[in-house]
Enzyme design. Structure first.
Site, PDB file in Angstrom:
ATOM      1  N   CYS A 405     -36.398  -6.050   2.801  1.00 35.61           N
ATOM      2  CA  CYS A 405     -36.164  -3.972   3.558  1.00 35.61           C
ATOM      3  C   CYS A 405     -37.385  -4.214   2.991  1.00 35.61           C
ATOM      4  O   CYS A 405     -38.560  -5.132   2.954  1.00 35.61           O
ATOM      5  CB  CYS A 405     -35.271  -3.883   3.174  1.00 35.61           C
ATOM      6  N   SER A 406     -37.676  -3.291   1.874  1.00 36.29           N
ATOM      7  CA  SER A 406     -38.654  -2.920   1.163  1.00 36.29           C
ATOM      8  C   SER A 406     -38.872  -3.912   0.158  1.00 36.29           C
ATOM      9  O   SER A 406     -39.676  -4.715  -0.578  1.00 36.29           O
ATOM     10  CB  SER A 406     -39.573  -1.320   0.987  1.00 36.29           C
ATOM     11  N   TRP A 409     -33.818  -4.467  -2.914  1.00 28.84           N
ATOM     12  CA  TRP A 409     -32.672  -4.639  -4.073  1.00 28.84           C
ATOM     13  C   TRP A 409     -31.720  -3.320  -3.285  1.00 28.84           C
ATOM     14  O   TRP A 409     -30.254  -3.326  -4.104  1.00 28.84           O
ATOM     15  CB  TRP A 409     -32.710  -4.309  -4.920  1.00 28.84           C
ATOM     16  N   LYS A 447     -30.620  -1.558  -8.783  1.00 31.80           N
ATOM     17  CA  LYS A 447     -31.037  -0.788  -9.424  1.00 31.80           C
ATOM     18  C   LYS A 447     -30.030   0.508  -9.609  1.00 31.80           C
ATOM     19  O   LYS A 447     -30.097   1.825  -9.580  1.00 31.80           O
ATOM     20  CB  LYS A 447     -32.331  -0.562  -9.647  1.00 31.80           C
ATOM     21  N   ARG A 451     -30.175   4.047  -9.136  1.00 31.16           N
ATOM     22  CA  ARG A 451     -29.401   5.071  -8.227  1.00 31.16           C
ATOM     23  C   ARG A 451     -28.864   5.455  -8.100  1.00 31.16           C
ATOM     24  O   ARG A 451     -27.867   6.544  -7.777  1.00 31.16           O
ATOM     25  CB  ARG A 451     -28.807   3.318  -7.453  1.00 31.16           C
TER      26      ARG A 451
END
Length: 760
Positions: A405-406, A409, A447, A451
């Site tokens: 994704c970016s 994670w 994270k 999150r």
């Protein structure tokens, strides 16, 4: 009592007394049973430990002339009476009770029904002090467990005290102030090291037969120098050189180079990474070689998929910031796909709209469905399942997949773990699902602390990524319930403890953080706690080895709203007893009876065996006696019954000790003793130690401790007496004498004490 002022002054005195002292406030651990100190120091009638100085005791007595209040062993910082509790589902009939504020919980007790509402500070998502009303000062609390409740405090000053205290307690500034570093379970519950060694990354990859001829362990990240958010042990293609690994890491966002996360039995693999720093035209030959090396690990196919989980427009926007996605013109033998899962900010806003839909005061069918539709939540859940299904189908057909994704994670963790859940039945067991979380979420650096908002941080970093993963798992469970060993309660427990910080398992943002914090030494593990309650998480419909792989039904009507999660505390919409609980209860009752029958069958078999041996001895002895009598001269026979009886009795008494006709050997008491070395009293205890009839769940509304049962509290049977108790009253597990397996089973405290008295 001003708790903040107290602690500040206490710490000041401590520093003056001994700069190196480890002295800390521990009066809540002192009880009247504490051994009397030699100098007789006491504070409010309680013995004071020797490490507390006279100066501290004198200052406390002068400044705080009232004794501390305790509730259920917890020191109460603030007690407020005549508080009205209004939940969002019962606004017309508020309950009146007492509010207790402790260092870890906010507790509301209803004196009439004896019902307790416990709110862990770490579960609080937001606190809002509403405008003053005619009945008092309202305090609205929303929780990460989706509980929403309003406390109306009679005095505004008391409400303000509770509000300011909660603001300081519910979200610590430092990670070292989290609940897990002070949590102590009940005595003899489970040791601190239990659970920390349940899962090892090397063992999980050995389960997939890695390392092998195509994949090897990379030692370059042993000190987290290659990527500090990856685990120390990462598995890469055998063809990958040191230069390829270093260059690929530098070319990927946050240094998260492509690494193996799953190898299927057909040699197709799932690798994960972050987006390349390609911008509009940049390229890295070593990164291209790295992906080609991954493709070559699967000799069954001449191409592989590269899946970007983001919407195309998001990925293109990132190119302007020097990031982006793989160019198919540079990367040979790949097929690139965008699969459109929205970012963390969209997901956070979507969940907020779901909560607003659930908090409608008088919802109609149309208003609720419209609000749910406008939230877009189910659309996001379907999008995650769709991407996971694409990956699982590709791997099942023998095509390897690289996912990113970016930063690799959030969305990457979701779809990689869900794809494995669909492909491998091992991950649909309790142990396998925990291993999946350890590998794809904890080891690969989701994270959690950011999150889940464990500490005070940027609110824009908070997002329900793990909640969505659990929701997608529940969707699969709803469609294929027989394929999962665990039930809905298992997922809810995971969700609650990810946010509770009661255990150290989910604290920190990556593996390196957890090692630096020494969580395995300083905190308890969630897996250790759950291992003591596995019977609560079993799905009674589970059929192992039914299907190797499962597929999600993505039809719109098959994606459901998870009422058990988001409306968990809403009364009136849940069944009185969940069907899963009733089935599990019936299964446990049957297992108990079958275990008891097996034990009794073995007992009867041993008795029959002994009786047959005794009968044989009796027959042999009779034959021997008859032979001796027949050899005697007939002239010596005396036709006198009494004389013959006395003669045979004297011969029997003079026989060997193990003669079968001896009275001592022919008693049933000694029969059982010789058979199993068990006394008649022990036999009676074995038979009566297992409850044959279990009380019906249907009409039980309260526990014997007066705790009322509601839709989210589990009713548990005592396997010894068959009565129903709450989880607080049935916290013991022992092996019953009447069970053949010797397995520890739940018993109530009364039965546990009785068994302790009976045991030698």
């Amino acid at each position: 009592m001003d708790f903040t002022r107290f602690m500040n002054k206490f710490n000041e005195i401590e520093r003056q007394l001994s700069p190196t002292s480890a002295l800390r406030l521990s009066f809540d651990n002192i009880s009247p049973e504490t051994e009397e100190p030699p100098d007789g120091k006491r504070l409010w009638g309680v013995p004071v430990p020797p490490f507390v100085s006279d100066k501290v005791v004198s200052w406390i007595e002068e400044e705080f002339n009232e004794a501390p209040v305790y509730y259920n062993g917890n020191t109460v910082l603030k007690k407020v009476e005549n508080v009205r509790m209004i939940d969002r589902y019962n606004t017309k009939n508020p309950t009146v009770g007492t509010l207790y504020l402790t260092a870890t919980h906010l507790i509301f007790v209803e004196p009439d029904s004896n019902k307790e509402t416990w709110i862990l500070h770490m579960h609080i998502a937001s606190i809002e002090k509403l405008p003053l009303s005619t009945t008092g000062s309202p305090l609205l609390i929303r929780c990460k467990t989706f509980l929403s409740v309003t406390f109306v405090v009679p005095k505004d000053s008391e409400c303000h005290d509770v509000y300011t205290s909660l603001i300081k307690l519910f979200q610590p500034v430092s990670i070292n102030k989290l609940y897990c570093f002070n949590y102590q379970p009940a005595k003899d519950d489970f040791p601190k090291n239990a659970g920390w060694d349940f899962f090892k990354l090397e063992a999980e990859f050995k389960h997939m037969l890695v390392p092998n001829e195509n994949w090897t362990l990379c030692s370059m990240n042993e000190k987290y120098e290659l990527c500090d958010t990856y685990p120390r042990q990462i598995y890469v293609p055998k063809e990958a050189t040191t230069l390829m690994l270093i260059s690929s890491s530098r070319f990927r966002s946050k240094g998260r180079l492509p690494a193996l996360t799953y190898l299927h039995n057909n040699k197709a693999s799932i690798c994960r990474c972050s987006q390349p720093l390609s911008g509009f035209s940049a390229r890295c030959l070593e990164d291209e070689q790295m992906l080609e090396a991954i493709r070559k690990t699967n000799p069954n196919n001449d191409y592989m998929f590269v899946v970007d989980t983001r919407p195309r427009i998001n990925a293109m926007a990132n190119r302007a910031a020097g990031k982006g996605y793989e160019n198919e013109a540079f990367y040979e033998n790949i097929k690139f796909h965008f699969l459109g899962i929205e970012n963390i900010h969209v997901q956070r806003a979507s969940l907020q709209k779901v909560l607003e839909a659930c908090e409608q005061k008088s919802p109609t069918m149309s208003t609720f469905l419209n609000a749910l539709e406008s939230s877009g939540w189910l659309k996001h859940i379907r999008s995650i399942l769709d991407t996971s299904s694409f990956i699982a189908n590709a791997v099942d057909k023998g095509v390897s997949v690289v996912v990113h994704c970016s930063d690799g994670w959030d969305r990457t963790a979701q779809v990689c773990s869900l794809a494995q859940l669909m492909l491998n039945p091992y991950y649909r067991t309790i142990k396998g699902f925990q291993a999946l979380i350890e590998k794809d979420w904890l080891a690969f650096g989701h994270k959690f602390s950011e999150r889940c908002g464990h500490i005070q941080t940027d609110a824009r970093e908070v997002s329900p990524i793990f909640t969505q993963f659990l929701d997608c798992t529940w969707q699969l469970m709803s469609q294929r319930s027989e394929s999962f060993e665990f039930n809905e309660r298992f997922l809810l427990i995971l969700h609650d403890h990810v946010h509770s910080c009661q255990f150290g398992t989910f604290v920190g943002n990556c593996e390196k953080d957890r090692l630096d914090l020494k969580l395995a030494e300083r905190t308890f593990s969630l897996w250790g706690y759950m291992s003591n309650h596995l019977n609560e998480y079993i799905n009674p419909l589970y059929k192992p080895n039914v299907d190797e792989s499962i597929k999600a039904n993505l039809a719109p009507q098959c994606i459901k709203f998870w009422r058990g999660m988001y409306s968990r505390f809403e009364s009136g919409i849940h069944p009185r007893e969940p069907l899963g609980d009733l089935l599990l209860d019936s299964k446990e009752h049957c297992n108990s009876l079958e275990d008891h029958v097996q034990h009794l069958t073995k007992r009867i078999a041993s008795f029959k065996n002994y009786i047959s041996k005794s009968a044989k001895k009796l027959q042999d002895a009779t034959t021997t006696t008859t032979t001796k009598v027949s050899k005697e001269p007939t002239t010596n026979e005396i036709n006198d019954n009494k004389y013959n009886y006395d003669k045979k009795l004297s011969e029997l008494s003079a026989a060997d000790d193990d003669h079968p006709l001896k009275a001592s050997n022919m008693s049933f008491a000694n029969l059982s003793l010789n058979a199993e070395q068990t006394s008649p009293q022990a036999l009676t205890e074995e038979i009566s130690s297992v409850a044959l009839d279990w009380k019906s769940m249907r009409n039980v509304t309260t526990c014997s401790c007066s705790t009322p049962f509601d839709q989210f509290s589990k009713k548990t049977h005592c396997w010894r007496c068959g009565e129903i108790f709450c989880e607080r009253c049935i916290d013991k597990n022992v092996a019953l004498p009447g069970h053949d397996s010797g397995k520890a089973v739940p018993v109530c405290r009364g039965c546990f004490r009785q068994m302790q008295k009976q045991s030698p």
